[in-house]
Enzyme design. Structure first.
Site, PDB file in Angstrom:
ATOM      1  N   PHE A  63       2.826   7.085   0.964  1.00 60.50           N
ATOM      2  CA  PHE A  63       4.046   7.513   0.289  1.00 60.50           C
ATOM      3  C   PHE A  63       3.774   8.473  -0.863  1.00 60.50           C
ATOM      4  O   PHE A  63       4.636   9.214  -1.279  1.00 60.50           O
ATOM      5  CB  PHE A  63       4.779   6.303  -0.302  1.00 60.50           C
ATOM      6  CG  PHE A  63       5.285   5.324   0.725  1.00 60.50           C
ATOM      7  CD1 PHE A  63       5.999   5.751   1.832  1.00 60.50           C
ATOM      8  CD2 PHE A  63       5.045   3.972   0.587  1.00 60.50           C
ATOM      9  CE1 PHE A  63       6.473   4.847   2.769  1.00 60.50           C
ATOM     10  CE2 PHE A  63       5.516   3.057   1.515  1.00 60.50           C
ATOM     11  CZ  PHE A  63       6.232   3.501   2.610  1.00 60.50           C
ATOM     12  N   PRO A 108       0.819  -1.222   0.000  1.00 53.51           N
ATOM     13  CA  PRO A 108       0.000   0.000   0.000  1.00 53.51           C
ATOM     14  C   PRO A 108       0.845   1.260   0.000  1.00 53.51           C
ATOM     15  O   PRO A 108       1.798   1.399   0.764  1.00 53.51           O
ATOM     16  CB  PRO A 108      -0.811  -0.131   1.296  1.00 53.51           C
ATOM     17  CG  PRO A 108      -0.950  -1.604   1.469  1.00 53.51           C
ATOM     18  CD  PRO A 108       0.360  -2.187   1.008  1.00 53.51           C
ATOM     19  N   CYS A 109       0.451   2.191  -0.870  1.00 58.78           N
ATOM     20  CA  CYS A 109       1.327   3.333  -1.126  1.00 58.78           C
ATOM     21  C   CYS A 109       0.711   4.671  -0.770  1.00 58.78           C
ATOM     22  O   CYS A 109       1.346   5.697  -0.977  1.00 58.78           O
ATOM     23  CB  CYS A 109       1.725   3.342  -2.608  1.00 58.78           C
ATOM     24  SG  CYS A 109       0.313   3.538  -3.736  1.00 58.78           S
ATOM     25  N   GLN A 110      -0.522   4.684  -0.246  1.00 58.29           N
ATOM     26  CA  GLN A 110      -1.168   5.981  -0.028  1.00 58.29           C
ATOM     27  C   GLN A 110      -0.340   6.900   0.861  1.00 58.29           C
ATOM     28  O   GLN A 110      -0.332   8.109   0.685  1.00 58.29           O
ATOM     29  CB  GLN A 110      -2.558   5.792   0.581  1.00 58.29           C
ATOM     30  CG  GLN A 110      -3.561   5.153  -0.366  1.00 58.29           C
ATOM     31  CD  GLN A 110      -3.581   3.645  -0.238  1.00 58.29           C
ATOM     32  OE1 GLN A 110      -2.629   3.034   0.244  1.00 58.29           O
ATOM     33  NE2 GLN A 110      -4.654   3.039  -0.686  1.00 58.29           N
TER      34      GLN A 110
END
Length: 308
Positions: free
Chosen positions: A74, A70-72
């Site tokens: 970053f 999950p990248c939210q």
């Protein structure tokens, strides 16, 4: 090779590995609609469960672990991103399972924004954590448009090779370029990619060909940009409200927003790939996915490993 997939989502990364000839034997995600989509298109081997609750013993032995964690927290698209964002810690679950299973290789995908977060400290920390598990680690930004995807989408691919494995992973060479070089074709434009797709308001037989009626705006921000049909589309995102329209890209005719099917085409999903859930959910699943064509490009490089 036997592949274990974490944070699998709708299966874009897994599909690319399957296209390259690998065998995805186990997968995991906590997004119910995405799990249903995965089962409908790739297989029943995906486990719907919080990764925090998965015991190491539940994960089968494998040659490679892959995950678009999950990248939210970053993403540069998240203006409130923070080093302390708890979503940034989920990569540690990837590290936990890699450390427990010790596959020959791993591949982790994330947004380009991790390069700049905390002036690069976050990426350095991630690479050090992976290296400490006993892997030679490298990272590189790849642009999906360079691999035949009709979209300008830059993502970081982190690759690890276990220290005792005699193999040097080489990132894939570009297959397309902005102007075309030599025999290399030009980037695929969004206009060409969507040519021949019937208007969703007209009779058609396509699945997921519904679109958000959210009002069009042209202010230059994500989801409110003029889309040039003669270029690859801007980056498809998964941001928005529960009605599913705020950041859905405009169709290149700039008269409406793209349908779910059109957005899936822009992400290079096959036409017969069916997505489960509401229109809003499908948009998010597509926006969160790794484009299968880009996934295929990075996956086939592992085919150069001849074993020992």
């Amino acid at each position: 090779m036997r592949v274990v997939s974490l944070f699998s989502g709708a299966g874009g990364l897994d599909l690319g590995f399957k296209m390259a000839g690998h065998d995805v034997v186990w997968a995991n995600d906590l997004y119910a609609d995405a799990v249903d989509t995965y089962k409908a298109n790739i297989g029943e081997h995906i486990v719907y469960k919080d990764i925090l609750l998965i015991e190491d013993s539940e994960v089968p032995e494998c040659d490679i672990i892959i995950g678009g964690f999950p990248c939210q927290g970053f993403s540069v698209a998240n203006t409130k991103r923070s080093v302390n964002d708890e979503r940034n810690q989920l990569y540690k679950q990837l590290i936990r399972i890699i450390g427990a299973k010790k596959p020959k290789f791993f591949l982790a995908e994330n947004v380009k924004g991790i390069y700049s977060l905390a002036k690069g400290q976050i990426l350095r920390m991630i690479l050090e954590d992976f290296s400490s598990l006993g892997y030679a680690v490298q990272a590189k930004v790849l642009n999906a448009a360079d691999y035949g995807v009709p979209q300008l989408r830059q993502r970081v691919f982190i690759v690890g090779v276990r220290n005792d494995i005699k193999f040097k992973y080489e990132y894939p060479k570009e297959t397309n370029s902005i102007n075309g070089v030599g025999e290399m074709p030009k980037w695929v434009t969004v206009g060409d990619a969507l040519a021949g797709i019937p208007d969703p308001d007209e009779p058609h037989s396509l699945s997921n060909h519904e679109y958000s009626k959210y009002k069009l705006r042209f202010n230059g921000y994500i989801g409110h940009r003029v889309v040039d049909p003669h270029k690859p589309a801007p980056t498809v995102t998964a941001r928005g409200d529960d009605r599913g329209g705020v950041v859905v890209l405009h169709h290149p005719n700039n008269n409406r927003r793209m349908s779910c099917r059109e957005l899936a085409i822009v992400q290079s999903f096959p036409m017969d790939y069916k997505f489960m859930g509401t229109c809003s959910s499908v948009y998010r699943q597509i926006g969160n996915a790794v484009p299968p064509l880009l996934a295929y490009a990075v996956a086939k490089q592992f085919n150069n490993y001849m074993g020992e």
